[in-house]
Design a protein around this motif. Structure first.
Motif, mmCIF file in Angstrom:
data_model
loop_
_atom_site.group_PDB
_atom_site.id
_atom_site.type_symbol
_atom_site.label_atom_id
_atom_site.label_comp_id
_atom_site.label_asym_id
_atom_site.label_seq_id
_atom_site.Cartn_x
_atom_site.Cartn_y
_atom_site.Cartn_z
ATOM 1 N N GLY A 73 10.465 -17.288 16.407
ATOM 2 C CA GLY A 73 9.151 -16.828 15.950
ATOM 3 C C GLY A 73 9.241 -15.870 14.781
ATOM 4 N N GLU A 74 8.098 -15.261 14.490
ATOM 5 C CA GLU A 74 7.996 -14.325 13.367
ATOM 6 C C GLU A 74 8.402 -12.931 13.824
ATOM 7 N N PHE A 75 9.084 -12.186 12.936
ATOM 8 C CA PHE A 75 9.482 -10.824 13.273
ATOM 9 C C PHE A 75 9.620 -10.010 11.997
ATOM 10 N N VAL A 76 9.636 -8.689 12.125
ATOM 11 C CA VAL A 76 9.801 -7.770 11.001
ATOM 12 C C VAL A 76 11.250 -7.317 11.002
ATOM 13 N N ALA A 77 11.997 -7.661 9.953
ATOM 14 C CA ALA A 77 13.413 -7.293 9.875
ATOM 15 C C ALA A 77 13.596 -5.822 9.514
ATOM 16 N N LEU A 78 12.703 -5.291 8.676
ATOM 17 C CA LEU A 78 12.869 -3.934 8.170
ATOM 18 C C LEU A 78 11.516 -3.294 7.913
ATOM 19 N N ASN A 79 11.331 -2.075 8.388
ATOM 20 C CA ASN A 79 10.199 -1.220 8.028
ATOM 21 C C ASN A 79 10.773 -0.063 7.242
ATOM 22 N N TYR A 80 10.119 0.326 6.154
ATOM 23 C CA TYR A 80 10.635 1.443 5.376
ATOM 24 C C TYR A 80 9.497 2.247 4.777
ATOM 25 N N ARG A 81 9.837 3.452 4.350
ATOM 26 C CA ARG A 81 8.900 4.367 3.709
ATOM 27 C C ARG A 81 9.588 4.927 2.477
ATOM 28 N N THR A 82 8.836 5.062 1.416
ATOM 29 C CA THR A 82 9.369 5.653 0.204
ATOM 30 C C THR A 82 8.347 6.617 -0.377
ATOM 31 N N THR A 83 8.801 7.685 -0.984
ATOM 32 C CA THR A 83 7.898 8.654 -1.617
ATOM 33 C C THR A 83 8.177 8.697 -3.111
ATOM 34 N N SER A 84 8.294 7.540 -3.693
ATOM 35 C CA SER A 84 8.556 7.430 -5.121
ATOM 36 C C SER A 84 7.436 8.097 -5.910
ATOM 37 N N THR A 85 7.791 8.823 -6.952
ATOM 38 C CA THR A 85 6.792 9.519 -7.760
ATOM 39 C C THR A 85 6.131 8.599 -8.790
ATOM 40 N N ASP A 86 6.699 7.442 -9.050
ATOM 41 C CA ASP A 86 6.103 6.536 -10.040
ATOM 42 C C ASP A 86 5.229 5.467 -9.382
ATOM 43 N N PHE A 87 4.671 5.781 -8.217
ATOM 44 C CA PHE A 87 3.810 4.846 -7.504
ATOM 45 C C PHE A 87 2.503 4.646 -8.255
ATOM 46 N N ARG A 88 2.094 3.402 -8.380
ATOM 47 C CA ARG A 88 0.797 3.055 -8.952
ATOM 48 C C ARG A 88 0.094 2.137 -7.962
ATOM 49 N N ALA A 89 -1.121 2.492 -7.611
ATOM 50 C CA ALA A 89 -1.887 1.657 -6.695
ATOM 51 C C ALA A 89 -2.124 0.296 -7.347
ATOM 52 N N PRO A 90 -2.063 -0.786 -6.578
ATOM 53 C CA PRO A 90 -2.219 -2.124 -7.166
ATOM 54 C C PRO A 90 -3.626 -2.409 -7.698
ATOM 55 N N PHE A 91 -4.639 -1.712 -7.168
ATOM 56 C CA PHE A 91 -6.011 -1.890 -7.631
ATOM 57 C C PHE A 91 -6.624 -0.527 -7.925
ATOM 58 N N ARG A 92 -7.493 -0.503 -8.931
ATOM 59 C CA ARG A 92 -8.223 0.729 -9.258
ATOM 60 C C ARG A 92 -9.714 0.431 -9.157
ATOM 61 N N LEU A 93 -10.443 1.370 -8.565
ATOM 62 C CA LEU A 93 -11.883 1.224 -8.364
ATOM 63 C C LEU A 93 -12.632 2.184 -9.278
ATOM 64 N N PHE A 94 -13.710 1.668 -9.885
ATOM 65 C CA PHE A 94 -14.557 2.477 -10.752
ATOM 66 C C PHE A 94 -16.013 2.302 -10.305
ATOM 67 N N PRO A 95 -16.476 3.117 -9.352
ATOM 68 C CA PRO A 95 -17.861 3.003 -8.891
ATOM 69 C C PRO A 95 -18.798 3.848 -9.756
ATOM 70 N N ASN A 96 -20.021 3.382 -9.880
ATOM 71 C CA ASN A 96 -21.051 4.131 -10.596
ATOM 72 C C ASN A 96 -22.367 3.942 -9.845
ATOM 73 N N LEU A 97 -23.004 5.047 -9.467
ATOM 74 C CA LEU A 97 -24.246 5.004 -8.715
ATOM 75 C C LEU A 97 -25.340 5.675 -9.542
ATOM 76 N N GLU A 98 -26.406 4.922 -9.833
ATOM 77 C CA GLU A 98 -27.512 5.453 -10.636
ATOM 78 C C GLU A 98 -28.827 5.270 -9.893
ATOM 79 N N GLU A 99 -29.749 6.187 -10.129
ATOM 80 C CA GLU A 99 -31.074 6.106 -9.529
ATOM 81 C C GLU A 99 -31.998 5.407 -10.523
ATOM 82 N N GLU A 100 -32.440 4.205 -10.169
ATOM 83 C CA GLU A 100 -33.324 3.432 -11.045
ATOM 84 C C GLU A 100 -34.774 3.874 -10.877
ATOM 85 N N SER A 101 -35.144 4.200 -9.650
ATOM 86 C CA SER A 101 -36.469 4.735 -9.328
ATOM 87 C C SER A 101 -36.304 5.527 -8.029
ATOM 88 N N PRO A 102 -37.336 6.232 -7.567
ATOM 89 C CA PRO A 102 -37.183 7.015 -6.332
ATOM 90 C C PRO A 102 -36.802 6.169 -5.110
#
Length: 172
Positions: free
Chosen positions: A34-63
């Motif tokens: 069956g399926e299994f996880v061979a390795l779990n790891y953690r890294t605290t690399s300083t050059d990490f870049r998130a794979p996606f960036r979000l740019f939200p904008n909320l405006e009031e069109e009317s009350p």
């Protein structure tokens, strides 16, 4: 020869033979059924870049109407893509309804308002690297907009899979 990745913490499945890993950094194992996880790891690399960036904008069109513009940018190589990308945006309690506008070239995308959960759900089947997508959502409110009501929009939650891509640069 393949570069280096600094691992702060790693755990191996019991089928991995650790003696070979210690000497040659090679994973050798007899896989279980069956399926299994061979390795779990953690890294605290300083050059990490998130794979996606979000740019939200909320405006009031009317009350009684807010307009949420959400731009998502894939900050991964163009050879890669995100699959099953889902963005969830909580809406204010006073939200009566949401109409979603996707561009005409939005194949494989859906956006809908789940009224019972008071949540906007935007799904993108395949999100190519180095591209961006935009959603415009118009919120109809039951009462006039307040600052507290604007703060109820969000936080945005995002889930995704990126096949054959590893942020830590660990190569298999």
């Amino acid at each position: 020869a393949y570069g280096a990745a600094v691992l702060d913490d790693c755990n191996f499945h019991e089928c991995v033979r650790l003696d070979e890993f210690e000497t040659s950094r090679t994973l050798s194992f007899y896989p279980p059924d069956g399926e299994f996880v061979a390795l779990n790891y953690r890294t605290t690399s300083t050059d990490f870049r998130a794979p996606f960036r979000l740019f939200p904008n909320l405006e009031e069109e009317s009350p009684y109407k807010l307009v949420l513009t959400l731009l998502v940018s894939a900050d991964i190589p163009d050879a890669n893509y995100g699959s099953n990308v889902t963005l969830r945006v909580p809406m204010p309690k006073a939200c009566a309804g949401v109409s979603c506008e996707l561009p005409q070239n939005a194949a494989g995308q859906t956006a809908e308002y789940a009224a019972t959960a008071k949540q906007l759900v935007w799904q993108i089947k395949k999100f190519q690297g180095q591209t961006e997508h935009q959603l415009v959502a118009k919120l109809a409110l039951e009462s006039p907009c307040t600052i507290a009501m604007r703060k109820e929009v969000g936080p945005i939650a995002m889930s995704f899979e990126i096949p054959m891509y590893n942020v830590s640069k660990l190569q298999v």
